[in-house]
Design a protein around this motif. Structure first.
Motif, PDB file in Angstrom:
ATOM      1  N   LEU A 207      -3.008   1.060  -7.682  1.00  0.00           N
ATOM      2  CA  LEU A 207      -3.002   1.466  -6.276  1.00  0.00           C
ATOM      3  C   LEU A 207      -1.710   1.057  -5.585  1.00  0.00           C
ATOM      4  O   LEU A 207      -1.147   0.005  -5.876  1.00  0.00           O
ATOM      5  CB  LEU A 207      -4.172   0.824  -5.523  1.00  0.00           C
ATOM      6  CG  LEU A 207      -5.594   1.239  -5.907  1.00  0.00           C
ATOM      7  CD1 LEU A 207      -6.599   0.419  -5.104  1.00  0.00           C
ATOM      8  CD2 LEU A 207      -5.807   2.724  -5.662  1.00  0.00           C
ATOM      9  N   MET A 208      -1.262   1.900  -4.665  1.00  0.00           N
ATOM     10  CA  MET A 208      -0.217   1.489  -3.738  1.00  0.00           C
ATOM     11  C   MET A 208      -0.823   1.591  -2.343  1.00  0.00           C
ATOM     12  O   MET A 208      -0.790   2.640  -1.692  1.00  0.00           O
ATOM     13  CB  MET A 208       1.020   2.387  -3.840  1.00  0.00           C
ATOM     14  CG  MET A 208       2.190   1.827  -3.037  1.00  0.00           C
ATOM     15  SD  MET A 208       3.766   2.648  -3.340  1.00  0.00           S
ATOM     16  CE  MET A 208       3.503   4.172  -2.467  1.00  0.00           C
ATOM     17  N   ALA A 209      -1.452   0.502  -1.927  1.00  0.00           N
ATOM     18  CA  ALA A 209      -2.225   0.519  -0.688  1.00  0.00           C
ATOM     19  C   ALA A 209      -2.054  -0.792   0.068  1.00  0.00           C
ATOM     20  O   ALA A 209      -2.383  -1.860  -0.446  1.00  0.00           O
ATOM     21  CB  ALA A 209      -3.710   0.752  -1.001  1.00  0.00           C
ATOM     22  N   GLY A 210      -1.536  -0.683   1.284  1.00  0.00           N
ATOM     23  CA  GLY A 210      -1.489  -1.814   2.202  1.00  0.00           C
ATOM     24  C   GLY A 210      -2.430  -1.527   3.361  1.00  0.00           C
ATOM     25  O   GLY A 210      -2.397  -0.429   3.933  1.00  0.00           O
ATOM     26  N   ILE A 211      -3.277  -2.480   3.699  1.00  0.00           N
ATOM     27  CA  ILE A 211      -4.343  -2.247   4.674  1.00  0.00           C
ATOM     28  C   ILE A 211      -4.314  -3.319   5.762  1.00  0.00           C
ATOM     29  O   ILE A 211      -4.140  -4.508   5.480  1.00  0.00           O
ATOM     30  CB  ILE A 211      -5.742  -2.277   3.993  1.00  0.00           C
ATOM     31  CG1 ILE A 211      -5.833  -1.243   2.878  1.00  0.00           C
ATOM     32  CG2 ILE A 211      -6.857  -2.089   5.018  1.00  0.00           C
ATOM     33  CD1 ILE A 211      -5.860   0.193   3.344  1.00  0.00           C
TER      34      ILE A 211
END
Length: 207
Positions: free
Chosen positions: A103-107
């Motif tokens: 994943l390339m996910a910043g939350i």
């Protein structure tokens, strides 16, 4: 052959105030150097009182938000009460860490619950989770750390907090080529969620 994916190289900002939180984001989604969507909505509902802001791969973050939202709906049915903000953030953390190589996910996960009030949890790429009074994310965040540190006050009113977020996103849009469009804001309190959109003529323009 070269492939591009829709990427949320973005500006996300969130801040707590007595009684709730305000989260904000720009609306530019790019594919390489091409702007694929000028008015995308990066503030996503997870439960009635918890929202997230997404940065990274649009596909990854949309799928992640959908899965967490489904899990929280089942959790609330089982528990018979609204999900706590930390529970939602921990679910994001678990998935971001478990699939950190894919994943390339910043939350930014933010919301309100009756136990701990307004809360913000920052989950950068890789699956770390930390609670912060004021948090930012995305490519535009590097341009506004000084502004956020210098101007945030824990005793903001809701309107002062909205103005703080609007100015922060505006400053990032002014400097960051990957941020742009409008500024979307959500105010989350015990009374529910109020969403606003600031168009170009309502953004803060630095002198």
């Amino acid at each position: 052959m070269e492939f591009f994916f829709h990427c949320l190289q973005t500006t996300l900002v969130a801040a707590e105030f007595p009684g709730g939180v305000v989260i904000g984001a720009d609306s530019r989604t790019s594919t390489g150097t091409y702007v694929a969507n000028r008015v995308s909505n990066k503030i996503t509902r997870i439960t009635d009182s918890v929202y997230c802001c997404r940065s990274g791969s649009a596909a990854d973050t949309q799928a992640l938000a959908d899965i967490v939202s489904y899990r929280m709906a089942m959790h609330e049915i089982e528990m018979g009460r609204p999900a706590a903000v930390r529970t939602v953030a921990n679910t994001f953390r678990e998935m971001c860490y478990q699939y950190r190589d894919d994943l390339m996910a910043g939350i930014l996960c933010a919301g309100y619950d009756r136990t701990h009030g307004g809360q913000i949890y920052s989950l950068p790429i890789g699956g770390m989770m930390v609670r912060q009074k004021v948090a930012s994310g995305g490519s535009g965040s590097t341009y506004i750390y000084g502004y956020l540190d210098s101007n945030y006050k824990p005793d903001f009113t809701a309107e002062q907090c909205v103005d703080f977020i609007r100015k922060g996103v505006s400053l990032a849009i002014h400097r960051d080529g990957s941020s742009g469009g409008v500024c979307r804001v959500a105010i989350i309190t015990a009374n529910g969620v109020e969403r606003r959109t600031f168009t170009g003529d309502q953004l803060f323009v630095p002198q």
